[in-house]
Design an enzyme around this catalytic site. Structure first.
Site, PDB file in Angstrom:
ATOM      1  N   ASP A 133      -3.608   1.259  -7.821  1.00 13.13           N
ATOM      2  CA  ASP A 133      -2.966   2.341  -7.085  1.00 13.13           C
ATOM      3  C   ASP A 133      -3.675   3.651  -7.433  1.00 13.13           C
ATOM      4  O   ASP A 133      -4.461   3.733  -8.392  1.00 13.13           O
ATOM      5  CB  ASP A 133      -1.464   2.405  -7.391  1.00 13.13           C
ATOM      6  CG  ASP A 133      -0.691   3.067  -6.251  1.00 13.13           C
ATOM      7  OD1 ASP A 133      -1.326   3.725  -5.413  1.00 13.13           O
ATOM      8  OD2 ASP A 133       0.540   2.942  -6.211  1.00 13.13           O
TER       9      ASP A 133
HETATM   10  C1  BGC Z   1       1.079   4.886  -3.508  1.00 17.57           C
HETATM   11  C2  BGC Z   1       0.620   3.637  -2.809  1.00 17.57           C
HETATM   12  C3  BGC Z   1      -0.311   3.987  -1.686  1.00 17.57           C
HETATM   13  C4  BGC Z   1      -1.477   4.786  -2.238  1.00 17.57           C
HETATM   14  C5  BGC Z   1      -2.504   5.150  -1.189  1.00 17.57           C
HETATM   15  C6  BGC Z   1      -0.094   5.786  -3.888  1.00 17.57           C
HETATM   16  O1  BGC Z   1       0.341   7.001  -4.350  1.00 17.57           O
HETATM   17  O2  BGC Z   1       1.805   4.527  -4.660  1.00 17.57           O
HETATM   18  O3  BGC Z   1       1.739   2.928  -2.330  1.00 17.57           O
HETATM   19  O4  BGC Z   1      -0.746   2.827  -1.060  1.00 17.57           O
HETATM   20  O5  BGC Z   1      -0.968   5.976  -2.805  1.00 17.57           O
HETATM   21  O6  BGC Z   1      -2.020   6.075  -0.304  1.00 17.57           O
END
Ligand code: BGC
Length: 770
Positions: A295
């Site tokens: 993430d």
């Molecule tokens: C979130 C994810 C997301 C990623 C990309 C992160 O902050 O936790 O769920 O896919 O950002 O946008």
């Protein structure tokens, strides 16, 4: 607008520079040959790559609005230091992708295409209800249909990969991200996740209109302590295997191409650096061959967690745990070459990670079709049949919690008051992750009612704002903006007067509908709440309306179950609408005026009070199931998992067990009758409890099946649930499916913890299988 202009200039400059420095065509190599098997093409390509280029394949960037300078990207693309991008939020025109892609294909040494990903959670441009709402349809195939539309729209915008489906369990509504989940139950979530993967990927994720799916967030994120986002979790292995892992396993079995590691640290180990879950379980036990991306910044965050000492160690623990691709931060690219030189990291680990990324790119057909069709995208969105699906799914996601008979409302009403800040509010209907949704695409409740009843005298009365006025300026309910210092003292009085006026005006109407809730931005990521009521002065507004003595139909818009026991007491009807998407108003009008009967059932318990949290139906029986209750409030939630009313009523006959015969398992059966006055859906639910298991105590109830019935008044239907090993078993501590012989309780019921169970003695002693 300014950003669009910027990108236009950037794209033009880029084309110019691409023309100015033409690269000679790449000499033929096996990896160009689409007739060869993917493994061979990957191997051929890998054998020609430098360490830096391999590490480049592990780096996912973001074309953020905040760093508009393209220079870092253009250089990185040309030098093969970046694998792709999280697509920019400001354009859905694939020209942007194509421009960057052209550089990768023509300027980089090996011509490896870029991969583009985005968060398409509940729609790209056609915004469907949030996942929590969609799960309340108890119709995984509906979830699949919505995700297949979302896939088509996403791919049309030049994006190959979605960071979905969210496969976490939602056990604490204080956590803002419960809106992205399919609720608290592992069985139902597993079915939804598997169907979502099929919707996104189809039979070939590389085909036109399909995208690669990403199961997230691996694993345990939904149990963040106190519902606080990004927090630690304490999930022991037995619970992990039986509650939190099954939805991911279902997604892997459905063929998901990728998995995203999560932000939480379980038992002190950040998920991105957890070898046990990422490698032992995901790859070892489940045989997952796809790509693991971390993430956002999560590798770097292992330092903030206090787990890794510095970026080098962060990279080292994450790569060796099984995280292939780094999102945003650049610890792999920056530190691994030196670490390899020092013998701290094996180059084979980098090869393996790069192999997985390249395999995905070949699988997605990017080497053959690197560019998106820039002419088609404008007509790709919001097709009438997609809007029809959005309407159907919004109808099916609403859960009727209370109805004293006031609903459905008569279409002969002469006047109607629609009170509350959500009644004619487009943007609030979309939810937290809105993809590329546009507020102006939304049909509001007011518009939906007007379309259905063009002759009704509809008074739309906001009454108050969604939130309390705050900050240095205030937007008053009449839309005027005033300075803080001039009105601070008067605000409460100002709002109180507005509320009083609203109540007075509404009381004159034949019927009152209240549209209340929480702001969409208060759910989703980094949006935890300590209280679970409606926001701002809506509570006051409700009480003022209730004081008029007129019956109130209350519709709640939120990304989580709200705890509103007083509203539940004092309203005539309470309908949970979640964040319903672009067709919100039409769907709600269908339900309010009886063109559709509510059919949604809760997938997350509705708490009575935040002090009960976390509250979920599959709690342990404990050694003293009749004790341990709260002294000052009820222990059960206000509404249980599985609960939901229709405009009809259903009776359940006693559960009977038809004994096993030969190889056929025993069958649990019951007779369901529509005892009401209209055709309606019943979601018949099968719950089990294993009375004892040497492996460890199992929950007081576990959902293991359900059936949708649509019955006419007076119609009866017998349901049958075979009590197979799959229905009765559990994961042991090593991840094997295990079925204990012995006593079970079996319920066939309209929701969790209702109805009378029967005992069932399962004859198989103990069965272990890999
Ligand atoms: C979130 C994810 C997301 C990623 C990309 C992160 O902050 O936790 O769920 O896919 O950002 O946008």
């Amino acid at each position: 607008m300014i950003y669009l202009r910027f990108w236009l200039i950037f794209i033009l400059c880029f084309f110019k520079s691409a023309q100015a420095v033409p690269m000679p065509p790449l000499p033929y190599s096996d990896y160009h040959n689409s007739n060869l098997p993917i493994e061979r093409r990957v191997q051929d390509l890998l054998s020609q790559m430098t360490l830096e280029e391999k590490l480049g394949q592990l780096e996912l960037g973001f074309s953020t609005l905040d760093s508009l300078d393209p220079a870092p990207f253009t250089k990185a693309i040309a030098e093969g230091q970046i694998t792709g991008f999280i697509a920019p939020p400001h354009t859905d025109d694939p020209a942007f992708r194509n421009a960057l892609q052209k550089m990768a294909m023509e300027q980089s040494r090996l011509g490896i295409p870029l991969l583009f990903g985005i968060d398409t959670i509940h729609g790209f441009r056609t915004i469907f209800p949030i996942s929590l709402g969609l799960s309340c349809a108890w119709e995984p195939l509906l979830y699949r249909r919505t995700q297949s539309v979302a896939a088509r729209e996403t791919r049309a915008a030049g994006i190959d990969w979605v960071f979905a489906p969210m496969s976490d369990l939602a056990r604490d509504p204080r956590w803002g991200r419960v809106s992205e989940t399919c609720g608290e139950d592992p069985y139902l979530t597993s079915l939804c996740v598997a169907e979502a993967v099929r919707g996104f990927q189809g039979i070939d994720p590389g085909a036109d209109g399909q995208v690669a799916a990403c199961l997230k967030h691996f694993v345990g994120y939904g149990a963040s302590v106190g519902g606080r986002d990004y927090n630690r979790t304490e999930i022991p292995d037995f619970m992990l295997r039986n509650q939190f892992l099954p939805p991911f396993k279902a997604g892997v079995d459905a063929g998901a191409c990728t998995v995203m590691s999560s932000f939480n640290a379980n038992d002190g180990i950040p998920a991105t650096a957890n070898h046990h879950t990422l490698t032992d379980i995901l790859r070892g036990e489940w045989g997952f061959k796809g790509l693991v991306v971390c993430d956002w910044d999560a590798i770097l965050e292992t330092i903030e967690w206090g787990y890794a000492a510095d970026p080098s160690q962060a990279a080292q623990v994450s790569l060796s745990a099984g995280t292939d691709m780094e999102m945003i931060s650049t610890t792999y690219r920056d530190t691994i070459p030196t670490q390899i030189q020092k013998g701290l990291i094996s180059p084979a680990l980098v090869d393996e990670a790069a192999r997985r990324v390249l395999t995905l790119k070949f699988k997605m057909g990017l080497f053959e079709h690197p560019y998106a069709d820039a002419s088609a995208y404008k007509t790709a969105f919001l097709h009438p049949e997609d809007r029809a699906l959005a309407r159907e799914s919004a109808v099916k996601s609403c859960v009727l919690l209370k109805n004293n008979g006031i609903l459905p409302l008569s279409k002969k009403l002469k006047s109607l008051a629609l009170v509350g800040p959500f009644g004619d509010n487009q943007s609030e209907m979309l939810g937290a992750w809105i993809g590329h949704g546009h507020a102006e695409d939304v049909v509001t409740l007011a518009q939906g009612i007007r379309t259905k009843l063009p002759n009704v005298d509809l008074q739309v009365i906001p009454g108050c704002g969604v939130m309390l006025n705050g900050g240095s300026t205030h937007t008053l309910t009449d839309g005027s903006i005033v300075q803080d210092s001039t009105v601070r003292d008067d605000l409460a009085a100002y709002d109180a007067k507005k509320i009083k006026d609203a109540a007075k005006q509404a009381a004159k109407a034949d019927a009152i509908i209240m549209a209340l809730g929480e702001p969409a931005g208060w759910s989703g990521e980094n949006a935890s709440r300590a209280t679970l009521g409606v926001t701002g002065r809506q509570e006051q507004l409700f009480h003022a309306l209730a004081d008029t003595g007129k019956p109130l139909v209350v519709i709640l818009f939120s990304g989580r179950p709200l705890s509103v026991p007083e509203m539940d007491d004092e309203s005539a009807a309470l309908l949970m609408a979640w964040q319903p998407g672009v067709e919100a108003g039409n769907a709600l009008a269908d339900l309010l005026f009886g063109d559709a009967s509510p059919s949604g059932r809760l997938t997350m318990s509705v708490p009575r009070d935040t002090g009960q949290l976390p509250v979920y139906y599959n709690y342990d029986n404990t050694g003293r199931p009749d004790k341990g209750f709260y002294r000052d409030d009820e222990t059960a939630p206000l509404y249980q998992f599985g609960y939901g009313l229709t405009y009809s009523t259903f009776s359940y006959g006693p559960v009977k067990i038809l004994p096993a015969t030969g190889k056929n398992p025993a069958i649990a059966t019951a007779l369901i009758t529509n005892t009401g006055k209209c055709r309606a859906d019943e979601v018949v639910q099968l719950y089990i409890r294993s009375r004892y298991s040497p492996e460890g105590a199992r929950p007081s109830q576990e959902l293991r099946g359900f059936q949708h019935l649509v019955l006419n008044p007076g119609q009866k239907q017998e349901v049958h649930f075979p009590l197979t090993d799959q229905v009765l078993g559990l994961f042991d501590r090593k991840g094997n499916w295990r079925v204990d012989g012995g006593d079970y309780y079996i319920w066939i019921a309209p929701s969790a913890h209702t109805g009378e169970p029967v005992s069932y003695e399962h004859a198989v002693p103990v069965l272990l299988r890999p």
